[in-house]
Design a protein around this motif. Structure first.
Motif, PDB file in Angstrom:
ATOM      1  N   PRO A 164       0.836  -1.211   0.000  1.00  0.00           N
ATOM      2  CA  PRO A 164       0.000   0.000   0.000  1.00  0.00           C
ATOM      3  C   PRO A 164       0.867   1.256   0.000  1.00  0.00           C
ATOM      4  N   ASP A 165       0.482   2.224  -0.802  1.00  0.00           N
ATOM      5  CA  ASP A 165       1.210   3.493  -0.895  1.00  0.00           C
ATOM      6  C   ASP A 165       0.420   4.553  -0.133  1.00  0.00           C
ATOM      7  N   TYR A 166       0.685   4.642   1.157  1.00  0.00           N
ATOM      8  CA  TYR A 166      -0.057   5.561   2.015  1.00  0.00           C
ATOM      9  C   TYR A 166       0.274   7.017   1.718  1.00  0.00           C
ATOM     10  N   ASP A 167       1.497   7.290   1.271  1.00  0.00           N
ATOM     11  CA  ASP A 167       1.868   8.664   0.926  1.00  0.00           C
ATOM     12  C   ASP A 167       1.021   9.177  -0.239  1.00  0.00           C
ATOM     13  N   LEU A 168       0.874   8.363  -1.277  1.00  0.00           N
ATOM     14  CA  LEU A 168       0.062   8.770  -2.418  1.00  0.00           C
ATOM     15  C   LEU A 168      -1.411   8.861  -2.034  1.00  0.00           C
ATOM     16  N   ALA A 169      -1.872   7.937  -1.195  1.00  0.00           N
ATOM     17  CA  ALA A 169      -3.270   7.971  -0.748  1.00  0.00           C
ATOM     18  C   ALA A 169      -3.566   9.248   0.028  1.00  0.00           C
ATOM     19  N   ALA A 170      -2.609   9.724   0.811  1.00  0.00           N
ATOM     20  CA  ALA A 170      -2.798  10.966   1.564  1.00  0.00           C
ATOM     21  C   ALA A 170      -2.693  12.188   0.663  1.00  0.00           C
ATOM     22  N   ALA A 171      -1.913  12.101  -0.410  1.00  0.00           N
ATOM     23  CA  ALA A 171      -1.700  13.249  -1.292  1.00  0.00           C
ATOM     24  C   ALA A 171      -2.832  13.444  -2.285  1.00  0.00           C
ATOM     25  N   LEU A 172      -3.483  12.374  -2.710  1.00  0.00           N
ATOM     26  CA  LEU A 172      -4.522  12.477  -3.741  1.00  0.00           C
ATOM     27  C   LEU A 172      -5.670  13.416  -3.367  1.00  0.00           C
ATOM     28  N   PRO A 173      -6.195  13.383  -2.144  1.00  0.00           N
ATOM     29  CA  PRO A 173      -7.289  14.316  -1.824  1.00  0.00           C
ATOM     30  C   PRO A 173      -6.878  15.787  -1.841  1.00  0.00           C
ATOM     31  N   LYS A 174      -5.603  16.064  -1.733  1.00  0.00           N
ATOM     32  CA  LYS A 174      -5.116  17.442  -1.724  1.00  0.00           C
ATOM     33  C   LYS A 174      -4.994  18.027  -3.127  1.00  0.00           C
ATOM     34  N   VAL A 175      -5.069  17.171  -4.136  1.00  0.00           N
ATOM     35  CA  VAL A 175      -4.887  17.602  -5.521  1.00  0.00           C
ATOM     36  C   VAL A 175      -6.222  17.463  -6.248  1.00  0.00           C
ATOM     37  N   ARG A 192       3.032   9.486  -9.587  1.00  0.00           N
ATOM     38  CA  ARG A 192       3.172   9.550  -8.135  1.00  0.00           C
ATOM     39  C   ARG A 192       4.024  10.754  -7.734  1.00  0.00           C
ATOM     40  N   THR A 193       5.136  10.949  -8.418  1.00  0.00           N
ATOM     41  CA  THR A 193       6.023  12.070  -8.106  1.00  0.00           C
ATOM     42  C   THR A 193       5.331  13.408  -8.332  1.00  0.00           C
ATOM     43  N   LEU A 194       4.607  13.536  -9.450  1.00  0.00           N
ATOM     44  CA  LEU A 194       3.903  14.787  -9.733  1.00  0.00           C
ATOM     45  C   LEU A 194       2.845  15.091  -8.674  1.00  0.00           C
ATOM     46  N   ILE A 195       2.095  14.076  -8.267  1.00  0.00           N
ATOM     47  CA  ILE A 195       1.030  14.274  -7.269  1.00  0.00           C
ATOM     48  C   ILE A 195       1.639  14.636  -5.923  1.00  0.00           C
ATOM     49  N   LEU A 196       2.691  13.948  -5.511  1.00  0.00           N
ATOM     50  CA  LEU A 196       3.330  14.261  -4.233  1.00  0.00           C
ATOM     51  C   LEU A 196       3.902  15.678  -4.228  1.00  0.00           C
ATOM     52  N   GLN A 197       4.486  16.105  -5.344  1.00  0.00           N
ATOM     53  CA  GLN A 197       5.024  17.462  -5.423  1.00  0.00           C
ATOM     54  C   GLN A 197       3.908  18.498  -5.331  1.00  0.00           C
TER      55      GLN A 197
END
Length: 113
Positions: free
Chosen positions: A19-30, A102-107
């Motif tokens: 599971p990629d929790y970092d991406l899961a947390a970042a998606l709602p912010k974008v 993933r990198t674009l969304i996290l940034q």
């Protein structure tokens, strides 16, 4: 008899089988529009990489048959490799697009924080 509501399941993205929790947390912010644009850019980047790879793979091949080794063969081959790369990228590619996305969304999520 009481009805117990079932919890809403949220899908957590998977990365390398975990599971990629970092991406899961970042998606709602974008925003969804920004996510779609990032996904499209990531797919285009992978297609560009694949086009370069396919071009290198076919650079040493000579034409055969009635067309032989003509200038037209090179132009045709470049268009063919471009279509191959677009098709492979749309079909899931080799995994580059998912990492770029993933990198674009996290940034973008970190920029908003």
């Amino acid at each position: 008899m009481s009805i117990v509501p079932t919890p809403v399941s949220t899908s957590i993205p998977i990365r390398n089988g975990r599971p990629d929790y970092d991406l899961a947390a970042a998606l709602p912010k974008v925003s969804p529009e920004a996510q779609a644009k990032a996904r499209s850019s990531a797919r285009d980047f992978e297609a560009m990489f694949l086009n370069s790879m396919f071009s290198q793979m076919t650079s040493g091949l000579k034409g055969e048959g009635p067309f032989g080794d003509t200038v037209g063969t090179g132009v045709w081959r470049s268009m063919l490799t471009e279509q191959y790369s677009q098709t492979v990228a749309k079909a899931g590619g080799v995994g580059i697009a998912s990492d770029v996305f993933r990198t674009l969304i996290l940034q973008q999520a970190n920029a908003k924080a």
